[in-house]
Enzyme design. Structure first.
Site, mmCIF file in Angstrom:
data_model
loop_
_atom_site.group_PDB
_atom_site.id
_atom_site.type_symbol
_atom_site.label_atom_id
_atom_site.label_comp_id
_atom_site.label_asym_id
_atom_site.label_seq_id
_atom_site.Cartn_x
_atom_site.Cartn_y
_atom_site.Cartn_z
ATOM 1 C CG ASP A 164 -1.137 -4.240 -1.715
ATOM 2 O OD1 ASP A 164 -1.071 -5.481 -1.796
ATOM 3 O OD2 ASP A 164 -0.580 -3.485 -2.537
ATOM 4 N N GLY A 184 6.277 -6.924 -8.713
ATOM 5 C CA GLY A 184 6.588 -8.169 -7.999
ATOM 6 C C GLY A 184 6.091 -8.235 -6.573
ATOM 7 N N GLY A 185 5.163 -7.331 -6.181
ATOM 8 C CA GLY A 185 4.660 -7.362 -4.810
ATOM 9 C C GLY A 185 5.812 -7.159 -3.840
ATOM 10 C CB SER A 194 3.129 0.177 -1.804
ATOM 11 O OG SER A 194 3.770 -0.188 -3.007
ATOM 12 C CB THR A 242 3.154 -4.011 -10.384
ATOM 13 O OG1 THR A 242 2.243 -4.225 -9.324
ATOM 14 C CG2 THR A 242 3.864 -2.702 -10.164
ATOM 15 C CD GLU A 250 -2.128 -6.168 -4.894
ATOM 16 O OE1 GLU A 250 -0.900 -6.236 -4.740
ATOM 17 O OE2 GLU A 250 -2.860 -7.170 -4.862
#
Ligand code: GLU
Length: 571
Positions: free
Chosen positions: A430, A476-477, A454, A390, A410
């Protein structure tokens, strides 16, 4: 004018710490600008954005140019084969809005699509590569929608910098070189091998010049034909062929899926923090709700206890984060499919009741989701995925229009398959890989047309008069929420300038052990946190890539995360 700028820059240069100066891009004295500023993850992308601002473009125009270059020079993180969220402050109406370009699932998606034959969730490395994980890309539709409403320059003009770079070549940057070298799985995927490896099997190295003429041709089509040229016709057909004929994990995306995709404009999620107000992205992102909740809990504690890097700050933020992540895992999903109790989760009384669970002296252990005062279904919390692919940019133009945009494929290089010079995302992983847990449905289970949950959190903060104060976001998820919360608290309670707030060693809690980024500050904190009951894990480097801009007297200052290649530039 020029000498005034130089003078200001010099004044700032002596009053700010050294690493702030080190982030200055070539040709710029300091990340201070009087009128307009771009903070993005790659110098070539930031240059494209500034070129567009100088040509009279709006912040949205510049964001489009930045995104098109990022898809070329930082393809491991974002691109037109991915999705994005954009927050926009419109100075004319003084309103903030958000655009949702999150990927949607194709009609063939099913709740159990990532379960194995025995009904168990597959592992991520097994489920990600190939066509099954690919969501309908949303970036192009979202940017076109934002451009129609807030653009100034012609759409085609915004593609010029990226087309020129793709045709003439660009040097591989440090992060892309590192990513190729470290991403061993990529060497087995034919598209990555063809694009980023020499014939002798060695990966392309930093500084090597590479072109991407397929990408240039794709951009030319979108430049002249708009999003229609992406979602229908030759490009759409190539996406479908690639997804259905992927070397592993074939997917079922069709031309109809692509043609039916629509970006959405949504109300952002906003809330107070002391005398400030902040807005961030609402569902299908959990970011806005979680950040407003974390700050809402923290404002019950005095600013003196929230000074950056102090034991009380790290502890209190970890506790507030535990509670917010617990709610996120249970209640948030695509609002078109699940009734997310947004009002209940942001209710001040509810946030107070959650804050009351915080013991200032002791870690609470795993937090459970609360019972927000708004009707909600009986749901099971999902397990949280962790991935990294990302990018975040933030831009302010001369009129005061501000954008904060987090954009993603992703995971690293998305699904590892390429179409016409760009990577396709793997955003469908996700979704909760388990559609049902403990006998209850999961809010974030896969379904046709649904957008996966998300954590992306493009965030804008306003001062007590409602004027723009700062803008920030990160990759950073799920950790994005923690990165952004830490940085905002450091700037607001700690008074840190963006570059210092962004560079701080990270401390996070995702409702699991407290994660400390290896650093002297955290080495000292670790035993103290352990004594308070925290189970502590030390990580060698966090995946944040924060970019921020702050309004100061006479202009703007910005910060770029030293963990990535980003810069801040402006005039
Ligand atoms: N796909 C993740 C999300 O939407 C972001 C991945 C990343 O930041 O690396 O939350």
């Amino acid at each position: 004018m020029r000498s005034a700028r130089l003078f200001l820059a010099l004044v700032l240069a002596v009053s700010l710490p050294l690493h702030a100066i080190a982030q200055t891009a070539p040709g710029f004295v300091h990340p201070f600008a009087k009128q307009q500023m771009v903070a993005a993850a790659n110098p070539l992308a930031a240059d494209a954005g500034l070129e567009i601002l100088r040509a009279g473009g709006s912040a949205v125009d510049a964001a489009i140019a930045v995104q098109m270059v990022l898809g070329l020079v930082e393809p491991e993180s974002s691109g037109i084969g991915g999705g994005a969220f954009m927050l926009l402050f419109n100075p004319a109406t003084r309103k903030t809005t958000s655009f949702d370009g999150r990927e949607a699932a194709p009609a063939s998606a099913r709740p159990g699509m990532f379960l194995d034959a025995g009904g168990k969730p597959r592992t991520k490395p097994d489920a990600i590569p190939g066509g099954l994980s690919v969501g309908i890309p949303g970036v192009v539709a979202m940017l076109e929608m934002a451009h129609k409403k807030h653009g100034k320059l012609p759409w085609a003009r915004l593609f010029q910098p990226a087309i020129a770079l793709a045709e003439n070549g660009f040097p591989i940057g440090p992060k892309l070189a590192r990513t190729i070298a470290n991403f061993k799985r990529g060497a087995n995927m034919p598209d990555i091998k063809a694009r980023f490896y020499h014939a002798d099997g060695t990966p392309l190295a930093q500084g090597e010049i590479t072109k991407n003429t397929d990408y240039a041709a794709t951009l030319k089509r979108i430049a002249s034909g708009g999003s229609k040229a992406f979602y229908t016709g030759e490009i759409a057909q190539a996406i479908v062929d690639k997804v259905q004929g992927a070397p592993v994990n074939q997917g079922g995306m069709t031309l109809a899926d692509l043609a039916n995709f629509a970006a959405l404009e949504r109300e952002p999620v906003c809330g107070p923090y002391r005398l400030w107000r902040l807005c961030s992205m609402g569902p299908p992102s959990s970011g806005g709700i979680a950040i407003v909740q974390i700050l809402g809990m923290l404002q019950r504690f005095p600013s003196a206890q929230l000074q950056p890097g102090s034991l009380s700050e790290v502890h209190l933020r970890a506790q507030a984060s535990r509670l917010a992540y617990a709610d996120r895992a249970k209640f948030v999903g695509d609002p078109a499919f699940v009734k997310v109790p947004i009002k209940g989760l942001l209710d001040p009384g509810y946030i107070d009741s959650r804050a009351a669970l915080i013991d200032p002296e002791k870690d609470m252990g795993t937090a459970t989701a609360g019972n927000p005062p708004e009707k909600h279904a009986a749901l099971s919390p999902q397990k949280s995925p962790v991935m990294h692919g990302t990018s975040h940019m933030t831009i302010v133009d001369k009129s005061g229009q501000v954008i904060a945009m987090t954009t993603s494929v992703e995971s690293v290089f998305g699904s590892n398959i390429m179409v016409k010079g760009f990577f396709l995302n793997n955003t469908l992983t996700d979704f909760s890989l388990d559609p049902v847990l403990n006998g209850l449905p999961v809010a974030n289970a896969a379904a046709p047309s649904k957008r996966p949950l998300s954590a992306m959190s493009p965030t804008i903060v306003f001062d007590k008069d409602g004027d723009f104060l700062l803008s920030v976001g990160s990759p950073g998820g799920p950790a994005i929420i923690g990165y952004v919360a830490q940085t905002v608290v450091a700037m607001l309670d700690g008074g840190l300038i963006p570059s210092d707030a962004i560079a701080q060693p990270r401390q996070l809690n995702l409702n699991s052990p407290t994660r400390l980024e290896k650093s002297t500050v955290n080495d000292a904190l670790a035993p103290l946190l352990t004594a308070m009951g925290h189970s502590v894990t030390v990580v060698m480097g966090e995946g944040s890539g924060l970019h921020g801009i702050k309004k100061v007297k006479g202009g703007y200052i910005g910060g770029a995360d030293p963990r990535r290649d980003g810069v801040v530039i402006g005039d």
